[in-house]
Design an enzyme around this catalytic site. Sequence first.
Site, PDB file in Angstrom:
ATOM      1  N   HIS A   1       0.230   9.419   7.279  1.00 58.51           N
ATOM      2  CA  HIS A   1       0.980  10.140   6.257  1.00 58.51           C
ATOM      3  C   HIS A   1       0.861  11.649   6.421  1.00 58.51           C
ATOM      4  O   HIS A   1       1.860  12.364   6.452  1.00 58.51           O
ATOM      5  CB  HIS A   1       0.509   9.742   4.860  1.00 58.51           C
ATOM      6  CG  HIS A   1       1.194  10.500   3.766  1.00 58.51           C
ATOM      7  ND1 HIS A   1       0.737  11.730   3.307  1.00 58.51           N
ATOM      8  CD2 HIS A   1       2.314  10.231   3.052  1.00 58.51           C
ATOM      9  CE1 HIS A   1       1.540  12.174   2.368  1.00 58.51           C
ATOM     10  NE2 HIS A   1       2.504  11.282   2.175  1.00 58.51           N
TER      11      HIS A   1
ATOM     12  N   HIS B   1       3.334  -0.085  -0.926  1.00 55.74           N
ATOM     13  CA  HIS B   1       3.241   1.299  -0.479  1.00 55.74           C
ATOM     14  C   HIS B   1       2.138   1.453   0.567  1.00 55.74           C
ATOM     15  O   HIS B   1       0.979   1.128   0.318  1.00 55.74           O
ATOM     16  CB  HIS B   1       2.947   2.185  -1.689  1.00 55.74           C
ATOM     17  CG  HIS B   1       3.012   3.645  -1.426  1.00 55.74           C
ATOM     18  ND1 HIS B   1       2.060   4.531  -1.900  1.00 55.74           N
ATOM     19  CD2 HIS B   1       3.917   4.405  -0.763  1.00 55.74           C
ATOM     20  CE1 HIS B   1       2.382   5.756  -1.550  1.00 55.74           C
ATOM     21  NE2 HIS B   1       3.501   5.714  -0.853  1.00 55.74           N
TER      22      HIS B   1
END
Length: 248
Positions: free
Chosen positions: A55, A13
Site C-alpha cells: 500500500h 480490504h
Amino acid sequence: MTGDWPYPRWIAHRGAGKLAPENTLAAFRLGAAHGYRMVECDAKLSADGVVFLLHDATLERTTNGSGVAGDKTWNALSQLDAGRWHSRAFAGEPLATLEGVARHCQAHGHWINIEIKPTPGTEGATGLAVARAAARLWSNHPDRLPLLTSFQPEALAGALETAPHLPRGLLLDTLRDGWREAARSLDCVAVVFNHALWDATTVAQAKAAGLRTLAYTVNDEWAAQRLLDLGLDGIITDRVDLFPPAEG
C-alpha cells in the site's frame, strides 16, 4: 464490460482487513476462511518491473525494510518480512507478487479488485505494467477478470491503453466537479467512493452515467446498512469478522 455485474458485493480490504498482515497471501487465505470470495489489494512496481503488493510508497510501516519500495529490486523486496509488524503469528510472511495472487485467486475461484498504487512519479508506467500483467495472468480466465481501480487518472489511462478489455474503476476520496466525466473518459465501469460520499443523489448520478457503485472502507454496521439501503454494488470492508459476505 458487457452483461451483468459479476462481482460479489462484499470485498475484503487488503485481503482480510486488519486480522492479518495486509496485502499478503496470508491475509487472502484468512479472508477466504471468513467466506469472502473477493479481495481488494494494492499493486505497484519494483525497480526491475515486478508487480507486487504494497500500500505505502515506503516500506517501514508494513515490513522490516526501509526506504521507497519502488526503488528496490524484487530480489531485495522478496527477502523482507511483511508479517511480523502485525503479530508474531505472521512473522516471516513475505511480500506477495501479483502473479502469486493470481494463482491463489484462480485456484479458489475468487475475484479480485487490484488498486493500482503507483510510486509517486510512475503513475502511467505503473498503470501500463499492472494492466499488462493482469491481462497475461488472467488470459485463461476471461470469466473472472480483475477489476482495476486507482485514485490516479494517469494510471487508469495506462491501463486502458494496454488492456482495454479489463474493467476499470475510478477511486475518489472527495467529490470533485466532473467526476462522472472523468470516469467515462477513462472508460470506467465503476466509481469507488469514500463511503461517506454516497447518498441518494450521488447513487442516482452514477447510475445515470452507467457506472457501478462501490464504497470503501466500511467498518460499522450502521454505515453498511445505509449503503445496502442505497443499493450499492460493492462494499469494501476491514471487518471480515463482522459482516458475513453473503449478506445483502
